[in-house]
Design a protein around this motif. Structure first.
Motif, PDB file in Angstrom:
ATOM      1  N   ARG A  30     -13.143   0.413  -0.550  1.00 41.87           N
ATOM      2  CA  ARG A  30     -12.020  -0.228  -1.253  1.00 41.87           C
ATOM      3  C   ARG A  30     -10.869   0.756  -1.421  1.00 41.87           C
ATOM      4  N   PHE A  32      -7.008   1.269  -3.223  1.00 39.49           N
ATOM      5  CA  PHE A  32      -6.270   0.775  -4.383  1.00 39.49           C
ATOM      6  C   PHE A  32      -4.818   1.239  -4.304  1.00 39.49           C
ATOM      7  N   PRO A  33      -3.889   0.295  -4.307  1.00 43.76           N
ATOM      8  CA  PRO A  33      -2.489   0.696  -4.310  1.00 43.76           C
ATOM      9  C   PRO A  33      -2.105   1.228  -5.686  1.00 43.76           C
ATOM     10  N   LEU A  34      -1.207   2.174  -5.719  1.00 43.83           N
ATOM     11  CA  LEU A  34      -0.633   2.632  -6.990  1.00 43.83           C
ATOM     12  C   LEU A  34       0.877   2.683  -6.804  1.00 43.83           C
ATOM     13  N   PRO A  35       1.615   2.462  -7.861  1.00 46.72           N
ATOM     14  CA  PRO A  35       3.077   2.524  -7.732  1.00 46.72           C
ATOM     15  C   PRO A  35       3.580   3.953  -7.562  1.00 46.72           C
ATOM     16  N   LYS A  36       4.675   4.071  -6.846  1.00 44.12           N
ATOM     17  CA  LYS A  36       5.402   5.336  -6.706  1.00 44.12           C
ATOM     18  C   LYS A  36       4.587   6.438  -6.051  1.00 44.12           C
ATOM     19  N   LEU A  37       3.688   6.061  -5.167  1.00 45.69           N
ATOM     20  CA  LEU A  37       2.975   7.096  -4.410  1.00 45.69           C
ATOM     21  C   LEU A  37       3.954   7.773  -3.468  1.00 45.69           C
ATOM     22  N   VAL A  41       1.310   8.951   1.470  1.00 43.13           N
ATOM     23  CA  VAL A  41       0.091   8.605   0.733  1.00 43.13           C
ATOM     24  C   VAL A  41       0.143   7.089   0.531  1.00 43.13           C
ATOM     25  N   LEU A  46     -11.856   5.885  -4.469  1.00 46.09           N
ATOM     26  CA  LEU A  46     -12.775   6.650  -5.312  1.00 46.09           C
ATOM     27  C   LEU A  46     -13.775   7.383  -4.429  1.00 46.09           C
ATOM     28  N   VAL A  51     -10.582  10.197  -8.107  1.00 46.58           N
ATOM     29  CA  VAL A  51      -9.549   9.492  -7.345  1.00 46.58           C
ATOM     30  C   VAL A  51      -9.035  10.432  -6.262  1.00 46.58           C
ATOM     31  N   ALA A  52      -8.988   9.940  -5.045  1.00 42.20           N
ATOM     32  CA  ALA A  52      -8.499  10.761  -3.929  1.00 42.20           C
ATOM     33  C   ALA A  52      -7.436   9.977  -3.165  1.00 42.20           C
ATOM     34  N   PRO A  53      -6.479  10.684  -2.557  1.00 40.35           N
ATOM     35  CA  PRO A  53      -5.408   9.991  -1.836  1.00 40.35           C
ATOM     36  C   PRO A  53      -5.782   9.724  -0.381  1.00 40.35           C
TER      37      PRO A  53
END
Lengths: 140, 149
Positions: A30, A32-37, A41, A46, A51-53
């Motif tokens: 899985r 997971f998008p995150l804002p402002k990466l 990246v 996981l 948490v790893a990029p």
């Protein structure tokens, strides 16, 4: 012990990666998008509770970006100086002895995006990925 | 008796999961589009809309403004949260409220700053819930960020 190089495919491009830093190669899990990466990246994942990029090689090397919903099939976990990072791969082609090929360093003006060298194997050149150099060259 | 200490509400917005400390939550609501009032710019410049809540007009703030999400289309939003603010409550439109879960289900995780475009993370941290990293959404810091923009 002979050092080895993993050759893998992502999109239409092939890459070479020294296996010394490879922690494992596994099916893509899985994302997971995150804002402002940061550019380069594309998401996080996981790994062992951390948490790893996920580095987006397609973006870093000017290819068409894939999306989190249509991610490549494999994830290469790599132990960089900055911690565990992920590299996407559609297919792992081969793992070969470095001595079976030839490493060609690029001249200064030919270097870009953290690619300093090519690994030539059976007449084909693969950009040789040095992950720490890639990380250092990430656009801010 | 239920111990609500450390409980968090999990919600989703633009495909991203968030965990909100229950202490920051005033109310979970539905039917936001039916409650909309015209925005009076002078009241809250960061507001993208207003609703009447317990007889008082309160602003709707758009979390996307500080997280680079697409601007929220309030006409299509149903679920919303009323959150505790510095001076008055404020409203956050969300895509989905997942539920409220006890503290032991959440594990705080460090997130290196270098993953992000800016020198500071756009949020305080991540917490893992059921094998999913969620953005820790604390109402007051987000309100301050939104109002400051």
């Amino acid at each position: 012990m002979t050092s080895k190089v993993a050759l893998f495919l992502l999109g239409a491009k092939k890459y070479a990666l020294p296996v010394e830093g490879v922690l494992r190669i596994q099916a893509m899990g899985r994302l997971f998008p995150l804002p402002k990466l940061r550019q380069g990246v594309s998401a996080v994942f996981l790994a062992h509770g951390e948490v790893a990029p996920l580095l987006d090689l397609a973006v870093l090397f000017g290819d068409t970006a894939w999306t989190v919903g249509h991610a490549p099939d494999f994830l290469v976990l790599y132990g960089s100086e900055a911690g565990c990072v992920g590299l996407p791969a559609d297919k792992v082609l081969q793992v070969v002895d470095r001595e079976q090929g030839q490493v060609q360093e690029l001249a200064g003006e030919q270097r870009r995006d953290g690619i300093d060298a090519y690994f030539f194997y059976q007449g084909e050149g693969f950009p040789l990925l040095f992950v720490d150099a890639l990380l250092a060259a990430l656009p801010s | 008796m239920i111990d609500s200490t450390g409980m968090k509400l999990v919600f989703r917005l633009h495909g991203v999961g968030f965990a909100l400390p229950l202490g920051d939550l005033i109310e979970v609501g539905e039917g936001l589009s039916d409650l909309l009032r015209p925005v009076v710019a002078a009241k809250a410049s960061a507001a993208v809309g207003m609703i009447e809540h317990r007889g008082v007009e309160i602003p709707i703030l758009d979390l996307g403004a500080c997280l680079d999400f697409a601007a929220v289309d309030l006409a299509g939003v149903d679920d919303f949260l009323v959150l505790a603010g510095a001076d008055h409550p404020w409203v956050l439109a969300v895509d989905q409220v997942v539920g409220v879960f006890p503290a032991p289900e959440f594990t705080l995780l460090p997130v290196p700053v270098w993953y992000f475009r800016e020198r500071q993370r756009p949020f305080r941290g991540l917490t893992v819930w059921r094998e999913e990293p969620l953005i820790l959404c604390e109402a007051l810091p987000f309100e301050q960020m939104l109002v400051a923009q």
